[in-house]
Design an enzyme around this catalytic site. Structure first.
Site, PDB file in Angstrom:
ATOM      1  CG  PHE A 171      -0.306   0.308   2.513  1.00  0.00           C
ATOM      2  CD1 PHE A 171      -0.303   1.590   3.026  1.00  0.00           C
ATOM      3  CD2 PHE A 171       0.293  -0.700   3.248  1.00  0.00           C
ATOM      4  CE1 PHE A 171       0.297   1.865   4.241  1.00  0.00           C
ATOM      5  CE2 PHE A 171       0.894  -0.436   4.465  1.00  0.00           C
ATOM      6  CZ  PHE A 171       0.891   0.844   4.968  1.00  0.00           C
ATOM      7  CG  HIS A 190      11.599  14.598  -5.375  1.00  0.00           C
ATOM      8  ND1 HIS A 190      11.379  14.038  -6.608  1.00  0.00           N
ATOM      9  CD2 HIS A 190      10.636  15.549  -5.214  1.00  0.00           C
ATOM     10  CE1 HIS A 190      10.329  14.602  -7.173  1.00  0.00           C
ATOM     11  NE2 HIS A 190       9.864  15.521  -6.338  1.00  0.00           N
ATOM     12  CB  VAL A 191       8.812  14.459   0.170  1.00  0.00           C
ATOM     13  CG1 VAL A 191       7.594  13.787   0.776  1.00  0.00           C
ATOM     14  CG2 VAL A 191       9.980  14.420   1.139  1.00  0.00           C
ATOM     15  CG  LEU A 192       7.657  10.995  -5.083  1.00  0.00           C
ATOM     16  CD1 LEU A 192       7.552   9.598  -5.653  1.00  0.00           C
ATOM     17  CD2 LEU A 192       7.827  12.005  -6.201  1.00  0.00           C
ATOM     18  CD1 TRP A 200       9.260   6.674  -8.159  1.00  0.00           C
ATOM     19  CD2 TRP A 200       8.843   5.164  -6.559  1.00  0.00           C
ATOM     20  NE1 TRP A 200      10.458   6.150  -7.755  1.00  0.00           N
ATOM     21  CE2 TRP A 200      10.235   5.221  -6.776  1.00  0.00           C
ATOM     22  CE3 TRP A 200       8.353   4.285  -5.604  1.00  0.00           C
ATOM     23  CZ2 TRP A 200      11.144   4.430  -6.066  1.00  0.00           C
ATOM     24  CZ3 TRP A 200       9.249   3.489  -4.892  1.00  0.00           C
ATOM     25  CH2 TRP A 200      10.613   3.568  -5.128  1.00  0.00           C
ATOM     26  CG  ASP A 279      -2.478  -3.426   5.119  1.00  0.00           C
ATOM     27  OD1 ASP A 279      -2.112  -2.533   4.337  1.00  0.00           O
ATOM     28  OD2 ASP A 279      -3.329  -4.276   4.815  1.00  0.00           O
TER      29      ASP A 279
END
Length: 582
Positions: A171, A190-192, A200, A279
């Site tokens: 996840f 680099h934080v997405l 990604w 989760d």
């Protein structure tokens, strides 16, 4: 508590170095750059079943295995070493200086195996942002994405079992930091965002569906579901390749990957949702279990959710999905090839003899296959059976009590001779002394880590990483040195690999890489007209291709009129328009 050192005794087999993993990593890492590889794993051990068993059924016997891969680089970049090279003899000191390693990427994967399935759950993955110290060329493929894809391919290849299904599940939830505390303060990280992280991970897993390792499997399929999004929005997150339309699907494969659906006509939805550590869907499943009474829980039913579709509809309003961020759930299902051996070993169905002739004729005729009866029982009519242990034991005769005779101990006398102490000359690790293959798991030598520890030591090593600091380069190198030394316990741990992947050409642009060429394609076309002897011009494109202009035939009179005159600048043919004479 077992020791952490590698096995050096003859009784415990030593794990073979993961040379195949190093070769795979060297093929995708940039050429000429050195990386440190630290692979940690645990042996298969008994654990709780992922899914609950249907009513009146026993849960599957499950074994769990943990893997942790960390990648490090040398923190001495060209920028930091420039001041050292300014003084005489600094280069010699720099060459003899020990490399200062700093972690750049880590990933944690759990493997759950049963007699029916092998499941790979990606628990955590994070980067520190110090990869910028390598000064990689712009537009080069991301080593982080390549390492994650290769590591999953490596584990999937060595855990494949004959006629056994394999599933990869994860996840994607956007967060500043997972494994490296303080790394969010590093400007190079680099934080997405939510959409970027789901996209990604789909790009990371797509090579497993389209790569050359697809041949051993009968069929492969990827699934994506993002609670709260419509189907067109989820389609935009999938890889945009030629085969993505057939390799990826919107939805979930929970009913397909469960062997209970093939054995029973009806399976409660509670028995199809796995229980993974940390989760969101597992926590929502536990909340539904708390709402239902214990009587209904034993029957496998919930109070508010009756189907899997209702579960995913309510999932959009629960857990992390309702906090204003998107959470994507991804599955890859690898079905084995259909073998003729399984069909040949299945015993033929026998018909029971009947007394009447008509019944015998009916049994001889072919009939469609019948599904097993429903296992669902009415809750109101269900009464728990009494345990066979609750019996009347009053009638059973009791055994007579026997009295033990006391034995007189002999009194010791004489001088006391001390025993010589035994010096420990080797360190043993009994966690490796387990069978490689059973009916419930496959544990080959090549698929193990460089260090094999038990589950408690594995948790301690990973928890240690969560208490370090990677906010600056100095703190990152110190934290890396401490983590490697405490995890190795005085033993040399880690291997070095040099990349062999040649970077893509820059297409002749001075400041351009592969990414800049993609941005400029179709938008800018540089043309330079060169003056030739015959007046024909040549257009030079940005990609280096040459396209000549088509020559147009002109009458003889026009050639005489266009003769060059001294003192007048003459342009190329077709670009001068004469002024009409009065």
């Amino acid at each position: 508590m077992s020791s952490l050192g590698p096995s050096t005794s003859k009784r415990a087999p030593k794990s073979a170095p993961s040379s195949s993993l190093l070769d795979k990593l060297a093929a995708v890492l940039p050429q000429g750059y050195k990386f440190g590889v630290h692979h940690l794993s645990t042996p298969p051990s008994k654990t709780e079943a992922l899914c609950s068993a249907p009513p009146n059924e026993r849960p599957d016997k499950t074994y769990g295995e943990s893997h942790f891969l960390a990648i490090s680089i040398d923190s001495r970049s060209d920028a930091t070493a420039a001041s050292k090279r300014a003084s005489p003899g600094a280069d010699d000191a720099k060459d003899t200086e020990a490399p200062k390693k700093v972690l750049v990427f880590a990933i944690e994967i759990f493997i759950f195996t049963t007699a029916y399935q092998t499941t790979f759950f990606v628990s955590k993955a994070d980067s520190t942002g110090f990869l910028q110290l390598l000064n990689l060329p712009k537009g080069a493929p991301s080593p982080v994405r390549e390492v994650a894809s290769i590591f999953l391919t490596y584990l999937l290849e060595h855990r494949r079992r004959k006629n056994i299904q394999s599933v990869i599940n994860l996840f994607a939830r956007a967060q500043d930091q997972y494994l490296f505390p303080g790394s969010v303060e590093n400007k190079g990280k680099h934080v997405l965002n939510d959409f970027g992280l789901v996209r990604w991970w789909c790009r990371v897993l797509n090579p497993l569906l389209e790569g050359p390792k697809k041949e051993p499997w009968g069929s492969t399929k990827g699934y994506l579901i993002v609670p709260g999004l419509e189907e067109p929005q989820m389609r935009a997150l999938m890889p945009q390749t030629a085969a993505s339309a057939t390799n990826w699907s919107i939805g979930h494969p929970m009913a397909r990957i469960s062997h209970y659906t093939a054995e029973f006509d009806w399976v409660p939805p509670r028995c199809l949702i796995p229980r993974y550590p940390d989760d969101p869907k597992s926590r929502f499943r536990d909340e539904l279990d708390e709402e239902a009474s214990k009587w209904k829980k034993d029957m496998g039913s919930w109070k508010s959710v009756k189907t899997l579709d209702q579960f995913w509809e309510m999932m959009a309003y629960r857990q992390e999905c309702s906090s204003g961020r998107l959470t994507g759930f991804v599955w890859l299902v690898f079905d084995p090839k259909e073998s003729t051996e399984v069909a040949a070993t299945t015993p033929p169905k026998l018909t029971t003899p009947t007394t009447s002739f008509s019944a015998a004729v009916d049994t001889a005729l072919p009939r469609p296959p019948a599904t097993p009866p429903r296992r669902r029982v009415d809750i109101s009519a269900y009464t728990p059976q009494s345990s066979p242990l609750k019996l009347n034991l009053g009638s059973t005769p009791s055994k007579p009590k026997t009295t033990k005779k006391k034995i007189d101990k002999k009194k010791l006398s004489g001088p006391i001779i001390p025993r010589p102490p035994k010096v420990k000359t080797e360190q043993r690790n009994y966690t490796s002394n387990r069978p490689n293959t059973t009916a419930y798991y496959h544990w080959p030598l090549e698929g193990r880590g460089d260090r094999i520890v038990d589950e408690s030591d594995f948790k301690r090593i990973v928890e240690l990483l969560l208490h370090l600091d990677f906010s600056t380069l100095e703190k990152g190198t110190a934290s890396t040195r401490r983590w490697i030394s405490e995890a190795a316990m005085g033993v040399k741990w880690g291997q070095e690999v040099t990349g062999r992947r040649i970077p893509a050409p820059s297409f002749g642009l001075s400041n351009g890489g592969a990414g800049q060429v993609t941005n400029l394609a179709g938008l800018v076309r540089m043309e330079s007209v060169s003056q030739a002897a015959d007046g024909s011009g040549v257009n030079v494109l940005a990609s280096g291709l040459v396209r000549k202009k088509v020559k147009t035939e002109e009458p003889a009179s026009s050639s005489a009129e266009s003769a060059p005159v001294q003192g007048v600048n003459v342009l190329g043919a077709g670009l001068v328009r004469k002024k009409p004479k009065a």
